[in-house]
Design a protein around this motif. Structure first.
Motif, PDB file in Angstrom:
ATOM      1  N   GLU A  78       0.809  -1.228   0.000  1.00  0.00           N
ATOM      2  CA  GLU A  78       0.000   0.000   0.000  1.00  0.00           C
ATOM      3  C   GLU A  78       0.837   1.271   0.000  1.00  0.00           C
ATOM      4  O   GLU A  78       0.298   2.366  -0.076  1.00  0.00           O
ATOM      5  N   ALA A  79       2.151   1.075   0.079  1.00  0.00           N
ATOM      6  CA  ALA A  79       3.034   2.231   0.260  1.00  0.00           C
ATOM      7  C   ALA A  79       2.789   3.315  -0.786  1.00  0.00           C
ATOM      8  O   ALA A  79       2.688   4.487  -0.446  1.00  0.00           O
ATOM      9  N   GLY A  80       2.656   2.899  -2.067  1.00  0.00           N
ATOM     10  CA  GLY A  80       2.499   3.873  -3.140  1.00  0.00           C
ATOM     11  C   GLY A  80       1.319   4.789  -2.904  1.00  0.00           C
ATOM     12  O   GLY A  80       1.442   6.010  -2.948  1.00  0.00           O
ATOM     13  N   LEU A  81       0.163   4.239  -2.573  1.00  0.00           N
ATOM     14  CA  LEU A  81      -1.064   5.000  -2.373  1.00  0.00           C
ATOM     15  C   LEU A  81      -0.935   5.971  -1.201  1.00  0.00           C
ATOM     16  O   LEU A  81      -1.247   7.141  -1.290  1.00  0.00           O
ATOM     17  N   HIS A  82      -0.443   5.431  -0.072  1.00  0.00           N
ATOM     18  CA  HIS A  82      -0.289   6.256   1.130  1.00  0.00           C
ATOM     19  C   HIS A  82       0.632   7.425   0.872  1.00  0.00           C
ATOM     20  O   HIS A  82       0.381   8.536   1.305  1.00  0.00           O
ATOM     21  N   THR A  83       1.704   7.112   0.148  1.00  0.00           N
ATOM     22  CA  THR A  83       2.666   8.169  -0.106  1.00  0.00           C
ATOM     23  C   THR A  83       2.020   9.267  -0.951  1.00  0.00           C
ATOM     24  O   THR A  83       2.203  10.444  -0.689  1.00  0.00           O
ATOM     25  N   LEU A  84       1.221   8.869  -1.921  1.00  0.00           N
ATOM     26  CA  LEU A  84       0.569   9.846  -2.792  1.00  0.00           C
ATOM     27  C   LEU A  84      -0.327  10.778  -1.978  1.00  0.00           C
ATOM     28  O   LEU A  84      -0.326  11.995  -2.150  1.00  0.00           O
ATOM     29  N   GLU A  85      -1.063  10.187  -1.055  1.00  0.00           N
ATOM     30  CA  GLU A  85      -1.945  10.973  -0.189  1.00  0.00           C
ATOM     31  C   GLU A  85      -1.139  12.004   0.613  1.00  0.00           C
ATOM     32  O   GLU A  85      -1.490  13.176   0.695  1.00  0.00           O
ATOM     33  N   ALA A  86      -0.021  11.495   1.167  1.00  0.00           N
ATOM     34  CA  ALA A  86       0.816  12.383   1.990  1.00  0.00           C
ATOM     35  C   ALA A  86       1.454  13.474   1.138  1.00  0.00           C
ATOM     36  O   ALA A  86       1.563  14.629   1.557  1.00  0.00           O
ATOM     37  N   ILE A  87       1.841  13.082  -0.058  1.00  0.00           N
ATOM     38  CA  ILE A  87       2.450  14.080  -0.952  1.00  0.00           C
ATOM     39  C   ILE A  87       1.437  15.179  -1.282  1.00  0.00           C
ATOM     40  O   ILE A  87       1.747  16.370  -1.244  1.00  0.00           O
ATOM     41  N   LEU A  88       0.204  14.751  -1.596  1.00  0.00           N
ATOM     42  CA  LEU A  88      -0.840  15.746  -1.885  1.00  0.00           C
ATOM     43  C   LEU A  88      -1.052  16.671  -0.692  1.00  0.00           C
ATOM     44  O   LEU A  88      -1.176  17.885  -0.842  1.00  0.00           O
ATOM     45  N   ASP A  89      -1.103  16.074   0.507  1.00  0.00           N
ATOM     46  CA  ASP A  89      -1.300  16.887   1.717  1.00  0.00           C
ATOM     47  C   ASP A  89      -0.207  17.937   1.850  1.00  0.00           C
ATOM     48  O   ASP A  89      -0.462  19.068   2.255  1.00  0.00           O
ATOM     49  N   ARG A  90       1.004  17.522   1.541  1.00  0.00           N
ATOM     50  CA  ARG A  90       2.105  18.443   1.754  1.00  0.00           C
ATOM     51  C   ARG A  90       2.271  19.444   0.620  1.00  0.00           C
ATOM     52  O   ARG A  90       2.489  20.622   0.850  1.00  0.00           O
ATOM     53  N   PHE A  91       2.160  18.957  -0.599  1.00  0.00           N
ATOM     54  CA  PHE A  91       2.390  19.852  -1.744  1.00  0.00           C
ATOM     55  C   PHE A  91       1.162  20.701  -2.048  1.00  0.00           C
ATOM     56  O   PHE A  91       1.288  21.829  -2.500  1.00  0.00           O
ATOM     57  N   CYS A  92       0.002  20.106  -1.880  1.00  0.00           N
ATOM     58  CA  CYS A  92      -1.241  20.837  -2.182  1.00  0.00           C
ATOM     59  C   CYS A  92      -2.145  20.764  -0.965  1.00  0.00           C
ATOM     60  O   CYS A  92      -3.137  20.033  -0.949  1.00  0.00           O
ATOM     61  N   PRO A  93      -1.846  21.521   0.078  1.00  0.00           N
ATOM     62  CA  PRO A  93      -2.600  21.372   1.327  1.00  0.00           C
ATOM     63  C   PRO A  93      -4.055  21.841   1.217  1.00  0.00           C
ATOM     64  O   PRO A  93      -4.795  21.744   2.182  1.00  0.00           O
ATOM     65  N   MET A  94      -4.440  22.310   0.039  1.00  0.00           N
ATOM     66  CA  MET A  94      -5.844  22.696  -0.151  1.00  0.00           C
ATOM     67  C   MET A  94      -6.466  21.889  -1.290  1.00  0.00           C
ATOM     68  O   MET A  94      -7.246  22.416  -2.078  1.00  0.00           O
ATOM     69  N   HIS A  95      -6.153  20.596  -1.337  1.00  0.00           N
ATOM     70  CA  HIS A  95      -6.701  19.785  -2.434  1.00  0.00           C
ATOM     71  C   HIS A  95      -7.931  19.013  -1.962  1.00  0.00           C
ATOM     72  O   HIS A  95      -8.197  18.901  -0.751  1.00  0.00           O
ATOM     73  N   LEU A  96      -8.660  18.512  -2.938  1.00  0.00           N
ATOM     74  CA  LEU A  96      -9.778  17.605  -2.680  1.00  0.00           C
ATOM     75  C   LEU A  96      -9.641  16.440  -3.647  1.00  0.00           C
ATOM     76  O   LEU A  96      -9.292  16.642  -4.807  1.00  0.00           O
ATOM     77  N   VAL A  97      -9.907  15.224  -3.149  1.00  0.00           N
ATOM     78  CA  VAL A  97     -10.050  14.096  -4.077  1.00  0.00           C
ATOM     79  C   VAL A  97     -11.531  13.746  -4.085  1.00  0.00           C
ATOM     80  O   VAL A  97     -12.152  13.613  -3.027  1.00  0.00           O
ATOM     81  N   LEU A  98     -12.089  13.695  -5.291  1.00  0.00           N
ATOM     82  CA  LEU A  98     -13.522  13.425  -5.449  1.00  0.00           C
ATOM     83  C   LEU A  98     -13.727  12.041  -6.045  1.00  0.00           C
ATOM     84  O   LEU A  98     -12.899  11.571  -6.836  1.00  0.00           O
ATOM     85  N   ASN A  99     -14.832  11.404  -5.663  1.00  0.00           N
ATOM     86  CA  ASN A  99     -15.150  10.141  -6.329  1.00  0.00           C
ATOM     87  C   ASN A  99     -16.101  10.413  -7.497  1.00  0.00           C
ATOM     88  O   ASN A  99     -16.447  11.566  -7.783  1.00  0.00           O
ATOM     89  N   GLU A 100     -16.500   9.346  -8.147  1.00  0.00           N
ATOM     90  CA  GLU A 100     -17.293   9.441  -9.365  1.00  0.00           C
ATOM     91  C   GLU A 100     -18.599  10.221  -9.153  1.00  0.00           C
ATOM     92  O   GLU A 100     -19.049  10.955 -10.037  1.00  0.00           O
TER      93      GLU A 100
END
Lengths: 361, 195
Positions: A11-33
């Motif tokens: 799961e490392a890849g996914l978790h890291t992506l989430e953390a990267i988004l939090d840090r690089f884009c602290p005002m992001h949203l991930v939306l589902n379908e």
């Protein structure tokens, strides 16, 4: 702010992506379908305290201000790559800018930022520097806004002081220091304005008689005192709207705005002469002077001009002087013919001024 | 010399010692006026004269006056603006230290003709730094000493500072951080207070 935790396993890849988004884009949203928020950056979440963003529908959370008429997730997905203008539906209704990128699963990532609303936002939400990505220029912008407004304020204060100084300098430039009346420059300025307006007016030139004798026998202090008294008398005997100027040592000009009736002017001139003839006490002495006056009316000319009017008033004044002083004359065309050729050839007032400058100015 | 620097000296003298002392110093320095304009320029020699006059009036060596000016810039309420601008440098005292390298650029961003001396921070250990001040304005290091001392207080850090007034335009400050969260420090909110 979330810390990147070392994560091992598949799961490392996914978790890291989430953390990267939090840090690089602290005002992001991930939306589902279906357009529901399944992940929200920490700073964005901070803007809605006590309200969980995850699980809400993005279009219920925000009003899409631009592009227009976006009311469904499907429509929102078509906005990929364009600049989005969003506004929180709940208070504070902060404006946000953003961009959207669709995900392969039918959802999307939206990255948001404050744009120009950042100044209010840091205040409204008590944001701190760690709420922004390290590369975000927000801090520099805030710094700059504060630094520039401080600099602007300093400049504005300087400008105000310079403006005051300018007004004072202008006043000084238009004021005769001894009497507080206008000076020649002030008189020329007002005369120019009267001519420009084209309204009728009268120009009276006054020359003190026997003033030189006061100066010669009682001294300059007495002369200065007399000039001050003359200024006071001229001010008393004229109307508020008239302009009085001292244009030479003992020469004055009065501009009567809108007053061209000869009888009234004659009376005024006589009152002035009478008042000036009342002996002026100076210490134990009495200073005795009088005045000769010459007046010209703007209505006498087809196209009145400053130079010509001053010259003619001077000619009328000299007619008074030649007739025995202490009197007033209106300018008549025949005076010009009678005047000595040399007086007319050369503008009379400048010639006269030169003649007197060594004595009294 | 930029008027901002001269007017800072003036505000320091007035706020810390009262208008009478400032007027006396301005007269002793033969300024010919009592108000420096922050947005105008003055000869460097004028700054020297007023510093000398202030030193004499206060019976303090030049460096002590300069250090007090540095402290004043951060800690006096009338210079809250400067404190705020410096606090934009970082969340902690160490972050602030690292922001000093770009201080002259930041100053120029705000007032483009304000030239501040070049500053260079070296990190010798996590709690040991040195700040080199390269300047023709002799004694600017002393100003920075006052600034650092007051900023450490502002962040609530306990530090030990040592100033060496070097020669040929290079001055040095050794910085030893004893504790980063020694006291509460003063608050800092990004949103500027209104007005």
């Amino acid at each position: 702010m979330n810390e990147i935790q070392p994560v091992k396993g598949p799961e490392a890849g996914l978790h890291t992506l989430e953390a990267i988004l939090d840090r690089f884009c602290p005002m992001h949203l991930v939306l589902n379908e279906s357009g529901h928020v399944i992940q929200a950056g920490p700073t964005l979440q901070k803007l809605r305290p006590g309200e969980e963003l995850v699980g809400q529908r993005v279009l219920e959370l925000f009003e899409v201000r631009r592009p227009h008429a976006i009311t469904t997730m499907k429509a929102l997905l078509t906005c990929a790559g364009t600049k989005l203008h969003l506004r929180f539906r709940g208070a504070p209704r902060t404006d946000l800018k953003g961009t959207l990128e669709p995900l392969p699963d039918g959802g999307a990532v939206v990255d948001l930022g404050f744009g120009i609303s950042i100044i209010e936002a840091v205040r409204d939400y008590a944001l701190v520097s760690s709420d922004f990505a390290a590369t975000d220029l927000a801090m520099e912008l805030l710094y700059l806004v504060e630094a520039k407004s401080a600099a602007m304020e300093a400049s504005r204060k300087l400008n105000l002081r310079l403006q005051d100084a300018m007004i004072a300098a202008k006043e000084q430039a238009y004021t005769d220091g001894l009497t507080g009346l206008g000076n020649r420059r002030a008189m020329e300025h007002v005369l120019g304005r009267l001519l420009e307006r084209g309204q009728p007016f009268a120009l009276m030139q006054i020359d003190l008689d026997f003033f030189k004798a006061v100066n010669d026998t009682l001294g300059h202090a007495a002369g200065d005192h007399v000039l001050g008294e003359v200024a006071r008398i001229l001010t008393l005997q004229t109307r508020e709207e008239d302009t009085i100027a001292r244009i030479g040592g003992d020469e004055f000009v009065i501009l009567f705005d809108g007053l061209t009736e000869e009888k009234a002017l004659e009376r005024t001139a006589q009152r002035i002469i009478d008042a000036l003839e009342v002996p002026i006490p100076f210490g134990d002495e009495l200073c005795r002077i009088s005045a000769s006056c010459g007046t010209v009316l703007s209505g006498e000319y087809k196209a009145p001009a400053a130079e010509r009017m001053l010259e003619d008033a001077d000619i009328a004044l000299y007619a008074s002087k030649n007739a025995g002083r202490a009197q007033h004359r209106f300018f008549r065309k025949e005076m010009r013919r009678d005047a000595a050729p040399s007086r007319v050839a050369e503008p009379a007032r400048s010639g006269k001024q030169r003649r007197r400058s060594d004595q009294q100015l | 010399m930029h008027g901002l620097i001269n007017s800072t000296i003036q505000r320091f003298a007035r706020d810390a010692y009262g208008p009478a002392l400032w007027e006396a110093a301005a007269e002793a320095a033969q300024l010919g006026f009592e108000e420096f304009e922050p947005m105008l320029s003055y000869d460097a020699e004028v700054t020297e004269r007023i510093l000398e006059a202030l030193g004499e009036a206060l019976a303090l060596p030049r460096e002590a006056v300069l250090e007090d000016i540095g402290t004043y810039l951060v800690s006096h309420q009338n210079s809250e603006r400067v404190r705020r601008l410096l606090r934009f440098g970082g969340m902690s005292f160490v972050e602030f230290l690292h922001s000093l390298d770009e201080l002259p650029d930041r100053a120029r961003l705000a007032v483009d003709d304000l030239v501040l001396p070049r500053l260079e921070l070296r990190e010798h250990a996590a709690d040991r730094f040195s700040l080199t001040v390269m300047t023709r304005m002799q004694g600017f290091g002393a100003v920075m000493l006052g600034v650092l001392r007051a900023m450490a207080d502002d962040y609530g850090a306990l530090v030990f500072l040592e100033y060496a007034s070097g020669t040929q335009g290079v001055e040095n400050i050794d910085i030893q951080i004893i504790e980063t969260a020694f006291a509460a420090g003063r608050g800092f909110e990004l949103g500027a207070p209104a007005g």
